[in-house]
Design an enzyme around this catalytic site. Structure first.
Site, PDB file in Angstrom:
ATOM      1  N   LEU A 120       5.631  23.678  40.141  1.00 47.21           N
ATOM      2  CA  LEU A 120       5.286  23.745  38.712  1.00 47.21           C
ATOM      3  C   LEU A 120       4.733  25.109  38.271  1.00 47.21           C
ATOM      4  O   LEU A 120       3.755  25.603  38.820  1.00 47.21           O
ATOM      5  CB  LEU A 120       4.257  22.651  38.373  1.00 47.21           C
ATOM      6  CG  LEU A 120       3.909  22.517  36.876  1.00 47.21           C
ATOM      7  CD1 LEU A 120       5.083  22.036  36.069  1.00 47.21           C
ATOM      8  CD2 LEU A 120       2.697  21.629  36.673  1.00 47.21           C
ATOM      9  N   ASP A 121       5.352  25.690  37.257  1.00 48.43           N
ATOM     10  CA  ASP A 121       4.886  26.953  36.649  1.00 48.43           C
ATOM     11  C   ASP A 121       4.850  28.110  37.642  1.00 48.43           C
ATOM     12  O   ASP A 121       4.135  29.097  37.420  1.00 48.43           O
ATOM     13  CB  ASP A 121       3.503  26.787  36.007  1.00 48.43           C
ATOM     14  CG  ASP A 121       3.511  25.752  34.882  1.00 48.43           C
ATOM     15  OD1 ASP A 121       4.589  25.500  34.319  1.00 48.43           O
ATOM     16  OD2 ASP A 121       2.439  25.201  34.575  1.00 48.43           O
ATOM     17  N   ALA A 122       5.586  27.986  38.741  1.00 46.29           N
ATOM     18  CA  ALA A 122       5.501  29.022  39.770  1.00 46.29           C
ATOM     19  C   ALA A 122       6.836  29.719  40.022  1.00 46.29           C
ATOM     20  O   ALA A 122       6.940  30.550  40.918  1.00 46.29           O
ATOM     21  CB  ALA A 122       4.968  28.426  41.067  1.00 46.29           C
ATOM     22  N   GLY A 148      -0.348  24.609  34.286  1.00 42.04           N
ATOM     23  CA  GLY A 148      -0.511  23.180  34.001  1.00 42.04           C
ATOM     24  C   GLY A 148      -0.742  22.864  32.549  1.00 42.04           C
ATOM     25  O   GLY A 148      -0.315  23.604  31.660  1.00 42.04           O
TER      26      GLY A 148
END
Lengths: 285, 285, 285, 285
Positions: free
Chosen positions: C228-230, C202
């Site tokens: 997100l970001d995964a 994040g």
């Protein structure tokens, strides 16, 4: 913008009471220390200090600070200097055809990542002119062929002089500076060599590395002396390679290390973190 | 326990159809590949392969596999070997007084982290005997003073021979093996040198490093040839040092790199991942 | 210029004879392998291959090679693609105000260090226009304020479509792409996140890192998914920090890692070295 | 043997004249500084110092030095301690079944690479007894099964108390200490966690890492607080992994990082280089 600071850099013979004397002086003037580094070399019994003083904690400017500090410096036989972070160092960049180190330094300059002025770029080729032009930095082209080396170096020396350079960076300049220039700007000329010195001194280090079959290649940022690739080392780093890497791969991977090592070395020099001691350096990080 | 595998290691002149020939042969025998590495050296046009075959995918043992593979190997002028993971290599360890590399290897051995047998430890001192004894490993002490070197090396050679060694590890052994032993066990003697070769060849590399003022020190694991510290490099690594580090600090920090580099190099050798090619190595990691 | 090659990338269920089938096919066509990588995932029993074939070893072009290979691919249920090194991938760069990643990629592009085309740069700000202009690359400014996000993303999607992009690089773009775009370009959008994921997901990861007091900070190059970001991680690296480093220092040191990690990740993607497998990647280096 | 030194460790609110006051006091007593580190945290305006004084430069012992320094310490509201390098710290080691961290620390202890005493080793298993016995160190076995945890921790606490421990090292101890013990020995219990915290908190971090598909794994040495894996971080490091690495490979590679990170963290703690500041650490290296 960073707050203004003075940096007081000292080297001298060690004595009991040295730190006390310097810090008491600074305290008596009202100086607030924002950073302080000390190193005692037990072999030579030499002492090295770097003190950063908040400018606004003092009621006067750097010239008066120098004057007031002078007697103490004399008493302890100090080599010393006081620098002012509001006066960025003037860095002349020398390059040849290769762009990686120059581009990297120009990026750090234009993005204010590192604080310095660039009076000019000097090159024995014209390849990088347009890129330097875009930055509104003067670009001087002076050829360095076998038959005009003397003229080339005379021009280089003149340009350096005229630009009031504090630092000269050989950003893959590929020419060997004459001993007179090395001596004249001792401790002010910074080179990046494309090997992990003292391995692979001289020409074509990546070819030498491939020949020897090493598993890591490196780069070395050092002060230039008249002794080729033998000056005091400021910074070094390496990168892993394998049998898959051809010589062009070594060159490519090496470029990334070269520019990183040069930028780190130059940053430390610009921040007065590097103190020379014989053929070695103290780097206060 | 790991499942049994065969490792087929090949080097030979490259030709179209080489991978096809080898993999078709293996497939026709029913062999399941669990690992496969290939490398073509474009300069010499030489090809290197390492194939790992699940033993239980074949209806017969390693000897028959060798026999069946032989004609293909001849056809392609291969240098090759087949190893069986159920037959751990026999590793003779040579040491002197320093314990770090020996202790590290003994830990990896007793914790089953690396699969090998240790027929014996040979040393020119008695310092490490008690520790080796605890492991129930034979310890042979044979002094190596100026006046009995010949005898020392004769004893060493005899002990190596008697132990049916596949690998001889110089775990900071500090003696220079005579050329005859180097030649006899070519590609089987592994040394750890306490510098980032080719920098600081020879004696006291940490002193040399301190003298030169480098910012990284390293270690090199290499095959021993009669040319001191010049054999094919298997593995290298470095560690960062600073002006704060005295020579004893370099020695201490260096020990950690030495044992790590030796362990990694030896592991790769034991797993048949290292192929010699002239004075270089291909390391299939 | 590098010689022309075809890259044959395959993933499929494993079977005895798979490598044999593929390499025999290539050999029968006369194809010379210059690189070959294989990986078997033991958990899923899935097999991954990357083979590089010298174009001039084949009597025909890539389309015919595809046609001829097709039946084999079907037989083994392969997901596969064949790429041609003479057809550089088209990479659209998305940026915001920060220049470090964009500048780095443009340097690698203009110096031919990495082979790709740049149809355009898209940004929600105008800050980088002049620099991109100097490279003669189209620059599209489309604002992304709270009240026009929908329009912004519609423009972005249209620009990507019109440019026939093979790859979309989020070079510190700072906007979260809508799930539809993520899905439409699955496996083709590459992001650089300024932390060592999964730590500090994040916003403001450097602030999070300073808060937690970690001793290393990092960067992660990954494929973008709607989570997100995964998404699958392609490349990561870290740099050492200390108590001396303020948040601006972390940002500065982090930038160097970000650009290096993004460049390495993108290079591997462009060279078809990255194969997705669920939420993980196989990277053939 | 190293020369005797005193280490004066101080943290307090910053003020102009602080370094001057401390160094003037030491100079007036005749104390020779062999090392000096200072750090000012600009956010909290807190100051941290570590000064190493040559014992033979003072005409009296450490108790008198403490007494004489006391008034100054009070005046500046210092938290401070003076340690004597001739008094090695007493380190109790807690372990479970895994040997890698314990073996590594025992090696460093028996080779005098790190200066500390080991009153005893405590374990919930008997596996490591014989090895510890060889070192002539007391080994206490106290089982920690689901139904006797309370008893286990009571025994552990008693053993720690009886051994006059200065430091408690959880060398892969695998049990979660009760909050009372954490509080009682605040800043004295050092743990090694097998991940790059804050990623992969809790159990089975290598499995979590494999699941997430990271490209680096790490280890974290930190002070233990009642908040699991959330205490102040002393040291961290990482190692590169790839798709080739199975979970046992991660465990194996991780062990090498774990023991290195623990040894570095413990060394810094033993040399009084680590100062706690809220949930962070200042590490004077």
């Amino acid at each position: 913008m960073s707050p203004q600071n003075y940096r007081l850099i000292i080297s001298c013979p060690d004595r009991v009471g040295l730190v006390a004397a310097v810090s008491s002086f600074l305290a008596s003037e009202g100086g607030l220390l924002t950073e302080a580094n000390y190193f005692r070399d037990p072999e030579s019994n030499w002492f090295f200090m770097r003190q950063v003083i908040a400018a606004d904690s003092l009621p006067y400017g750097p010239e008066e600070l120098k004057q007031r500090f002078s007697p103490l410096a004399e008493q302890f036989n100090m080599e010393w200097q006081l620098t002012d972070t509001n006066v960025p160092k003037r860095v002349v960049l020398l390059a040849s055809k290769q762009a990686h180190c120059l581009s990297d330094l120009l990026y750090r300059w234009r993005s204010d990542e590192m604080a310095f002025d660039i009076p000019c770029v000097i090159s024995n080729h014209n390849d990088l002119r347009s890129y330097v032009d875009w930055h509104n930095i003067d670009y001087h082209h002076t050829p360095a062929d076998a038959d005009n080396k003397t003229e080339h170096f005379a021009t280089v020396e003149k340009l350096i002089e005229d630009s009031n350079a504090d630092v000269i960076v050989l950003a893959r300049y590929m020419q060997i500076l004459p001993p007179e220039i090395c001596a004249k700007y001792s401790g002010k000329i910074i080179n990046i060599h494309h090997s992990f010195l003292p391995a692979f001194v001289g020409a074509k280090p990546y070819h030498q590395a491939a020949e020897r079959g090493v598993k890591l290649i490196g780069a070395t940022c050092h002060y230039v002396t008249s002794d080729l690739d033998a000056g005091p080392i400021i910074e070094q780093d390496v990168v892993r390679i394998s049998h898959h890497d051809s010589i062009p791969d070594l060159v490519r991977k090496g470029k990334d290390v070269e520019k990183t090592v040069l930028a780190r070395g130059l940053r430390n020099h610009l921040e007065d973190r590097v103190l020379m001691h014989g053929n070695k350096t103290i780097v206060f990080e």
